[in-house]
Design a protein around this motif. Sequence first.
Motif, mmCIF file in Angstrom:
data_model
loop_
_atom_site.group_PDB
_atom_site.id
_atom_site.type_symbol
_atom_site.label_atom_id
_atom_site.label_comp_id
_atom_site.label_asym_id
_atom_site.label_seq_id
_atom_site.Cartn_x
_atom_site.Cartn_y
_atom_site.Cartn_z
ATOM 1 N N GLY A 612 0.791 -1.232 0.000
ATOM 2 C CA GLY A 612 0.000 0.000 0.000
ATOM 3 C C GLY A 612 0.813 1.266 0.000
ATOM 4 O O GLY A 612 0.240 2.353 -0.123
ATOM 5 N N GLN A 613 2.148 1.183 0.144
ATOM 6 C CA GLN A 613 2.995 2.367 0.182
ATOM 7 C C GLN A 613 3.763 2.522 -1.133
ATOM 8 O O GLN A 613 4.274 1.544 -1.679
ATOM 9 C CB GLN A 613 3.985 2.271 1.342
ATOM 10 N N PRO A 614 3.866 3.766 -1.662
ATOM 11 C CA PRO A 614 4.577 3.973 -2.923
ATOM 12 C C PRO A 614 6.044 3.556 -2.830
ATOM 13 O O PRO A 614 6.703 3.799 -1.815
ATOM 14 C CB PRO A 614 4.461 5.484 -3.151
ATOM 15 N N VAL A 615 6.519 2.920 -3.877
ATOM 16 C CA VAL A 615 7.930 2.580 -3.991
ATOM 17 C C VAL A 615 8.636 3.783 -4.624
ATOM 18 O O VAL A 615 8.225 4.237 -5.695
ATOM 19 C CB VAL A 615 8.139 1.326 -4.863
ATOM 20 N N PRO A 616 9.666 4.351 -3.987
ATOM 21 C CA PRO A 616 10.331 5.547 -4.523
ATOM 22 C C PRO A 616 11.185 5.204 -5.765
ATOM 23 O O PRO A 616 12.372 4.890 -5.650
ATOM 24 C CB PRO A 616 11.180 6.026 -3.356
ATOM 25 N N VAL A 617 10.577 5.306 -6.933
ATOM 26 C CA VAL A 617 11.241 4.897 -8.166
ATOM 27 C C VAL A 617 12.515 5.694 -8.414
ATOM 28 O O VAL A 617 13.507 5.167 -8.928
ATOM 29 C CB VAL A 617 10.273 5.042 -9.354
ATOM 30 N N GLN A 618 12.508 6.974 -8.037
ATOM 31 C CA GLN A 618 13.660 7.829 -8.304
ATOM 32 C C GLN A 618 14.822 7.611 -7.345
ATOM 33 O O GLN A 618 15.924 8.114 -7.597
ATOM 34 C CB GLN A 618 13.226 9.310 -8.246
ATOM 35 N N GLY A 635 5.829 15.135 -12.559
ATOM 36 C CA GLY A 635 6.909 14.982 -11.593
ATOM 37 C C GLY A 635 7.327 13.545 -11.466
ATOM 38 O O GLY A 635 7.223 12.753 -12.390
ATOM 39 N N ALA A 636 7.828 13.185 -10.302
ATOM 40 C CA ALA A 636 8.382 11.848 -10.077
ATOM 41 C C ALA A 636 7.317 10.811 -9.773
ATOM 42 O O ALA A 636 7.618 9.628 -9.664
ATOM 43 C CB ALA A 636 9.397 11.895 -8.943
ATOM 44 N N GLU A 637 6.055 11.243 -9.632
ATOM 45 C CA GLU A 637 5.029 10.311 -9.175
ATOM 46 C C GLU A 637 4.764 9.205 -10.183
ATOM 47 O O GLU A 637 4.622 8.041 -9.821
ATOM 48 C CB GLU A 637 3.739 11.082 -8.884
ATOM 49 N N HIS A 638 4.681 9.559 -11.450
ATOM 50 C CA HIS A 638 4.393 8.570 -12.488
ATOM 51 C C HIS A 638 5.397 8.707 -13.629
ATOM 52 O O HIS A 638 5.038 9.161 -14.725
ATOM 53 C CB HIS A 638 2.970 8.736 -13.024
ATOM 54 N N PRO A 639 6.624 8.311 -13.431
ATOM 55 C CA PRO A 639 7.625 8.463 -14.488
ATOM 56 C C PRO A 639 7.486 7.383 -15.559
ATOM 57 O O PRO A 639 6.812 6.371 -15.373
ATOM 58 C CB PRO A 639 8.948 8.292 -13.731
ATOM 59 N N SER A 640 8.126 7.639 -16.681
ATOM 60 C CA SER A 640 8.271 6.634 -17.717
ATOM 61 C C SER A 640 9.717 6.175 -17.758
ATOM 62 O O SER A 640 10.635 6.927 -17.403
ATOM 63 C CB SER A 640 7.884 7.203 -19.098
ATOM 64 N N VAL A 641 9.906 4.933 -18.195
ATOM 65 C CA VAL A 641 11.250 4.384 -18.295
ATOM 66 C C VAL A 641 11.419 3.841 -19.707
ATOM 67 O O VAL A 641 10.590 3.062 -20.175
ATOM 68 C CB VAL A 641 11.492 3.260 -17.267
ATOM 69 N N VAL A 642 12.490 4.273 -20.406
ATOM 70 C CA VAL A 642 12.784 3.744 -21.724
ATOM 71 C C VAL A 642 13.885 2.698 -21.585
ATOM 72 O O VAL A 642 14.889 2.927 -20.904
ATOM 73 C CB VAL A 642 13.197 4.856 -22.722
ATOM 74 N N THR A 651 14.795 -3.370 -10.779
ATOM 75 C CA THR A 651 15.076 -4.133 -9.557
ATOM 76 C C THR A 651 14.736 -3.299 -8.321
ATOM 77 O O THR A 651 15.161 -2.137 -8.216
ATOM 78 C CB THR A 651 16.548 -4.549 -9.506
ATOM 79 N N ILE A 652 13.986 -3.897 -7.415
ATOM 80 C CA ILE A 652 13.544 -3.212 -6.196
ATOM 81 C C ILE A 652 14.174 -3.893 -4.983
ATOM 82 O O ILE A 652 14.054 -5.114 -4.798
ATOM 83 C CB ILE A 652 12.007 -3.255 -6.051
#
Length: 690
Positions: A612-618, A635-642, A651-652
Motif C-alpha cells: 500500500g505504500q509507494p515505492v520511490p522509483v527515483q 513529476g516523479a510520481e508517475h515516471p516513464s522508463v525507456v 530491480t527493487i
Amino acid sequence: MTETIGKITLNLDKYPGEDYYCDGSVEDEILDIVKKYSTVEYDRIIAERKSWPILYHLSALRENIVDFLPIQKTEKVLEVGSGCGAITGALARKAGEVTCVDLSKKRSLINAYRHSECENVTIHVGNFTDVEPELPADYDYICLIGVFEYGQAYIGGKTPYEDFLKILQKHLAPDSRIVIAIENKYGLKYFAGCKEDHLGSWFSGIENYPEGGVVRTFSRKKLERIFDACGVGERSFYYPYPDYKFMTTVYSDAYLPGRGELSNNLRNFDRDRMLLFDEKSAFDGIVEEGLFSVFSNSYMAVIGAPLDLKYARYSNDRAESFRIRTEILRDKEGCKTVRKYPLTKEAEAHVRHMPEAYEKLKERYAGSSLDVNVCHLGEENGIPYAEFEFVPGRPLSELMDECLDRQDVEGFHNLFAEYLERVGYGEDVPVADFDLIFANILVDGDHWTLIDYEWTFDRPIETRALAFRAVYCYVLEDERRNALELDRILDRLGITENEARQYREQEMEFQKYVTGQKLSMGEIRNLLGGEIYKPTEWIGRFRQTEGELRVQIYEDKGQGFSEENSYFPENVYAEEKQAEFTVNFDGNVHYLRLDPAMCACVCKIRELTMNGQPVPVQDKKIVTTNGKILKSADGAEHPSVVFPTEDPNLTIRVDALDRKAENILTVKMEIVQIPLAVASDMAGAVKKFF
C-alpha cells in the motif's frame, strides 16, 4: 408502350412501374456520365471518380468476356440481365440484332444512352418471366453474363436453375448457343481471402451459403449436373482469368495455363480482402496437378457447338494504338494457329507492322541459333490480323524457374549465357526486338524460337540492354526470383549501378509509351483504396508481441537472481498495453526484479506500491534499472522508463522498505514495444538533456 433514346427502343410493356433493384444514387451519377460524355472519356472519368460502381459498369474491359465469341452480323442475340450495358455495345458491334432484358428502368436508360447510336438494339424493361413469353424462338446466342446465379430470384420454385435453362432453350434457333459466365464457388481467390462477390462475406460459397439467400454460384460439376437435368448435350467450358468481370485471358480444356502464367491475382476492386497465401504459387501447383478446372475463379459455359477458339489474351490495358487480342485457334485440319487482332481502328497499323517485323528479324537472325516464328498478314471482315505458326516448346522462363526451384544456380546461368549468345547475333543490325524477355522464347530441344516480336524497332539495341530488361521483367513477375544473384548478372553484362538505374528509367518510359494516359488495372485498384490484409503477418506480430510483451518476476533470497526462481504472472494485461498485476512474496525475499518485456520498450509507471505504500522509483538506493527514467509531466510520481535493451529490468530492494512476513507488490504500467534503435535514441536524449 415504348420510349426511344437515339436509335434504341425501350419496350416498357412489362415494366412494373418501379425499380426493385438499385445501387442508389451512384446510378444517377452514371446516367449523368453517359448522357454527357462519349465512351472514349470513360477511362478518364473512372480514374477521376475512383468509384467501384463506375469502374464496374463503364470499363471497356467488361466487354472482353463476349468479344471473342464468333457472333456474325447475320445472327440474333438475346442478352438477359443487360444492366447498364457493360457488354451490350460489344454484342451490337458483332451481331445483326440484339434484344436486351433487364428489370431496372434506370439501368436500361444508362444502357440506352451509352449506346444510343446502335440501331440494332431493343431493350425490354421488366421481369424476365413477364417478358419471356413474347420473345421469339430464333436466337443464335443467348448470353447470361453474371446472371445465372440469380436464377432463384428470377424464376423461384424448387429447381429454379434447371427451369431457367429450360425456358431459355425454347428461344434458341437450330445450331445455336447459350453462353453463361459465372463465378466458381470454389475459385481460388475465395480460399485466398476475397469475399464472396454477391454477399460480401468471407467463405460464403465455400461454406455452401449457410446464411441462405437467393444467389448461388456453382462448381463445374454442379453446373454440369444442371445441364444434364435439362437434356443439354454438347457443352464446353472456358476459364476467364482473373475472372469474368475484368477478364484479360480465357483458357479452355484444349489450352490450359502453364506454370507462371497466373500472376495477376489482386484484381478484386469492390472491397477489402485478405491475402492468406500467394495465389500465384498456389496456381502453379494447381496447374501442375491438373486441377485448374476445379479452382478457376470463373467459368464460361458454352452450351452448343464448341468454339474454334482455344485461348485468348487481351492487351487492352494500353493506349488506343496498341490494343490487341491474341487468339489460339484450331483450323479445319485441327492444327493450332495464333492470331493477333486489333481492338481499335488505331491499333490496325500496329498489327500490320508485325509481319514487317518478322521479315526484318528473320534477316537479322539468318544463320543464327535463334528462330523467328513465321508471321503473315490476313484479313477478316475487313479487319487485319497477324497470323503466326503455333510453335511447340516450353517458355525459357519456365526452364529458368525449374533451375531456381532445385537451387541449380549454374544451370540458370548456363541458360542465361545461351540466351545472350543466341539473341545477341547481329547486334549491329539496325533492327531489334525490345521485348526479348524469357517468356517470349520457346525452347524445344536445341530449337529456340522467338514467338512474339510486337515491339520491334528499326534501330540497333545493345544485347546487354535487352538482357537487363529480360532479367528485370523476370524478377518483377515473381518475388521468389529475387533469390537470383543479380550482382553476378550485372557483372556478366558489364552493367554499372548507374547504367542499371538508367535502364530502369528507360523501362518506365517504355511503359508510358505503351499505356499512354491509360491507368493499369493495378493502379486503378490502388485508387479505389481497397485494403489487402495479411493475417499471416498479424499472427506473426501477435505471437511476437505475445512472446515479447510478457512480464517475468525474479526473487532473490540471498543467492542472486536465477531462472529457477522466476515466474510469469498470468492475466497481466487488463487491456491492450495496460498491464496490471500483483506480486506476492514472503519476508525472505531481499530483491524483486520485474522484467516488463523481452524487447526494447517504454513503460509508463501508473502505480508501484508495496503493502500500500509507494515505492520511490527515483531513489537509486531502492530502485535500479538498465533503462533510463524520463522526466514526467507530473513529476516523479508517475515516471516513464525507456529500455534500450531486449532484456529490460527494474530491480527493487524490498529489504530496505517496510517488509513483512507476507508482502504484496502492486504494479500498474503501460508497456509499449518500440524498435531497439528508437529506444537507444531516446535513451541518448535522456543523457543529453537530463
